[in-house]
Design an enzyme around this catalytic site. Structure first.
Site, PDB file in Angstrom:
ATOM      1  N   ASP A   1      -5.225   2.734  -3.182  1.00 51.66           N
ATOM      2  CA  ASP A   1      -5.469   4.127  -2.445  1.00 51.66           C
ATOM      3  C   ASP A   1      -5.344   3.120  -0.923  1.00 51.66           C
ATOM      4  O   ASP A   1      -5.211   3.428  -0.532  1.00 51.66           O
ATOM      5  CB  ASP A   1      -6.580   4.512  -2.539  1.00 51.66           C
ATOM      6  CG  ASP A   1      -7.564   3.917  -2.248  1.00 51.66           C
ATOM      7  OD1 ASP A   1      -8.047   2.388  -2.185  1.00 51.66           O
ATOM      8  OD2 ASP A   1      -8.852   4.233  -2.412  1.00 51.66           O
TER       9      ASP A   1
ATOM     10  N   ASP B   1       2.551 -22.099 -11.651  1.00 47.60           N
ATOM     11  CA  ASP B   1       3.427 -21.993 -12.784  1.00 47.60           C
ATOM     12  C   ASP B   1       3.776 -22.986 -12.634  1.00 47.60           C
ATOM     13  O   ASP B   1       5.062 -23.372 -11.385  1.00 47.60           O
ATOM     14  CB  ASP B   1       4.000 -20.587 -13.205  1.00 47.60           C
ATOM     15  CG  ASP B   1       5.371 -20.925 -14.593  1.00 47.60           C
ATOM     16  OD1 ASP B   1       5.403 -22.556 -15.026  1.00 47.60           O
ATOM     17  OD2 ASP B   1       6.255 -20.540 -14.990  1.00 47.60           O
TER      18      ASP B   1
ATOM     19  N   HIS C   1      -5.365  -6.643  -6.591  1.00 41.83           N
ATOM     20  CA  HIS C   1      -6.216  -6.109  -6.023  1.00 41.83           C
ATOM     21  C   HIS C   1      -7.342  -4.873  -5.361  1.00 41.83           C
ATOM     22  O   HIS C   1      -8.434  -4.666  -5.288  1.00 41.83           O
ATOM     23  CB  HIS C   1      -7.059  -7.242  -4.686  1.00 41.83           C
ATOM     24  CG  HIS C   1      -6.986  -8.764  -4.819  1.00 41.83           C
ATOM     25  ND1 HIS C   1      -8.216  -9.741  -4.819  1.00 41.83           N
ATOM     26  CD2 HIS C   1      -6.430  -8.940  -6.523  1.00 41.83           C
ATOM     27  CE1 HIS C   1      -7.951 -10.700  -5.185  1.00 41.83           C
ATOM     28  NE2 HIS C   1      -6.872 -10.485  -6.343  1.00 41.83           N
ATOM     29  N   ASP C   2      -6.374  -4.293  -4.920  1.00 43.10           N
ATOM     30  CA  ASP C   2      -6.035  -2.717  -4.412  1.00 43.10           C
ATOM     31  C   ASP C   2      -6.254  -1.843  -5.942  1.00 43.10           C
ATOM     32  O   ASP C   2      -7.432  -1.407  -5.133  1.00 43.10           O
ATOM     33  CB  ASP C   2      -4.953  -2.304  -3.648  1.00 43.10           C
ATOM     34  CG  ASP C   2      -4.937  -1.452  -4.023  1.00 43.10           C
ATOM     35  OD1 ASP C   2      -5.955  -0.400  -2.234  1.00 43.10           O
ATOM     36  OD2 ASP C   2      -4.037  -0.130  -3.207  1.00 43.10           O
TER      37      ASP C   2
END
Length: 328
Positions: free
Chosen positions: A75, A244, A67-68
């Site tokens: 960053d 899973d 997500h970053d």
């Protein structure tokens, strides 16, 4: 399973257009060899302790890293806390379920590093290195982490939507996000294999279970179990299921085997086996774990170079959840 949010999914100039700007950092594996010689040990010791205490840390940190990197590069902008003047990325609805344990491990490592080599190691590098170490701890492939990123100077919640895949999107739409960051369709499928660990909240897949639009292609026994698990999800949004169902704590190729059996949890997972463009890669990885590991490792090395910032474009934060300058 009921889980609280605190548990909750090249020494070369590597340029990925358009995510990387002109003044790109030059990354290398030995970046901290002289300035913070204990960097590797400090990170490794911290992740071993944290993963032992909380086994969902590996999956959560991997998700946080993704997500970053997918929003304006790797960053550490996703780590920034909201304040009175700015709503940060982590507080957008799409990041609402990012796990607290992932933020915690980064903060633990940062604290230890500031005691050992203050003002040297960026939060972006901590997140990248911790992700690799945690993936290998739970059975995943080793891959190089090249270091030297600086921490970003912006974190805006309104920029998240459209840059982070959603579970109800099509293969075409999701691949569009990967493509603009320089990833092929094959790399997208390999990185989707990260769902071999971790969990998703019922709200992310409940539309596949109930009502007239329930998905008939889910394995019937799996669907029955999920319906029972999620029956109260509208009043308890912490209820979640493993991505899973077979080997939830082990990084392996079971995710792809599950897709072929109708055991994919998210709609976007299931579409990988239905789409003619992605199915061959699912079939390959389901039958050849070595091929999956090799492709995943290469894609993760590439992920770590997306949108990296160098001197003049970022900083080394003193705290990972705050910019050094409040005027930023």
């Amino acid at each position: 399973m009921r889980l609280s949010r605190s548990l909750t999914p090249f020494f070369l100039l590597f340029v990925i257009a358009p995510a990387v700007s002109a003044g790109v950092a030059i990354l290398r594996t030995d970046y901290y060899q002289k300035t913070c010689p204990d960097f590797n040990k400090i990170v490794r010791d911290a992740v071993i302790a944290k993963q032992g205490q909380q086994p969902t840390t590996a999956a959560g940190t991997l998700r946080l890293f993704f997500h970053d990197c997918f929003l304006e590069g790797c960053d550490a902008s996703v780590l920034i806390a909201t304040n009175s003047f700015n709503k940060a990325e982590r507080d957008d609805d799409l990041n609402d379920s990012l796990p607290g344990d992932a933020f915690d491990i980064v903060n633990r490592i940062k604290t230890a590093l500031e005691l050992s080599c203050p003002g040297v190691v960026s939060c972006a590098d901590i997140l990248a290195q911790a992700t690799r170490d945690l993936v290998t701890m739970v059975g995943g492939p080793y891959f190089d982490v090249k270091l030297g990123r600086k921490d970003g100077l912006e974190s805006k919640a309104h920029k998240v939507r459209g840059n982070v895949p959603m579970p109800n999107q099509t293969v075409h739409d999701i691949h569009g996000m990967f493509k603009k960051n320089g990833f092929s369709l094959r790399e997208m499928v390999a990185l989707s294999g990260a769902h071999t660990i971790g969990f998703s909240h019922c709200k992310e897949f409940s539309d596949r279970l109930y009502g007239s639009k329930a998905d008939p292609e889910i394995n019937p026994r799996f669907a029955t179990a999920l319906k029972e698990l999620c029956k109260n999800h509208t009043v308890d949004d912490t209820i979640a299921a493993f991505n899973d169902v077979m080997t939830p704590g082990k990084f392996d190729n079971m995710y792809f085997k599950n897709l072929k059996r109708g055991l994919g949890l998210l709609a976007s997972d299931h579409l990988l086996i239905k789409n003619n463009s992605t199915k061959p890669f699912v079939d390959l990885y389901a039958s050849d774990e070595k091929a999956f590991f090799e492709d995943f490792a290469r894609a993760m090395e590439k992920m770590g170079a997306v949108g990296v910032k160098g001197d003049g474009e970022g900083e080394v934060r003193r705290r990972c959840d705050h910019f050094n300058n409040l005027d930023v």
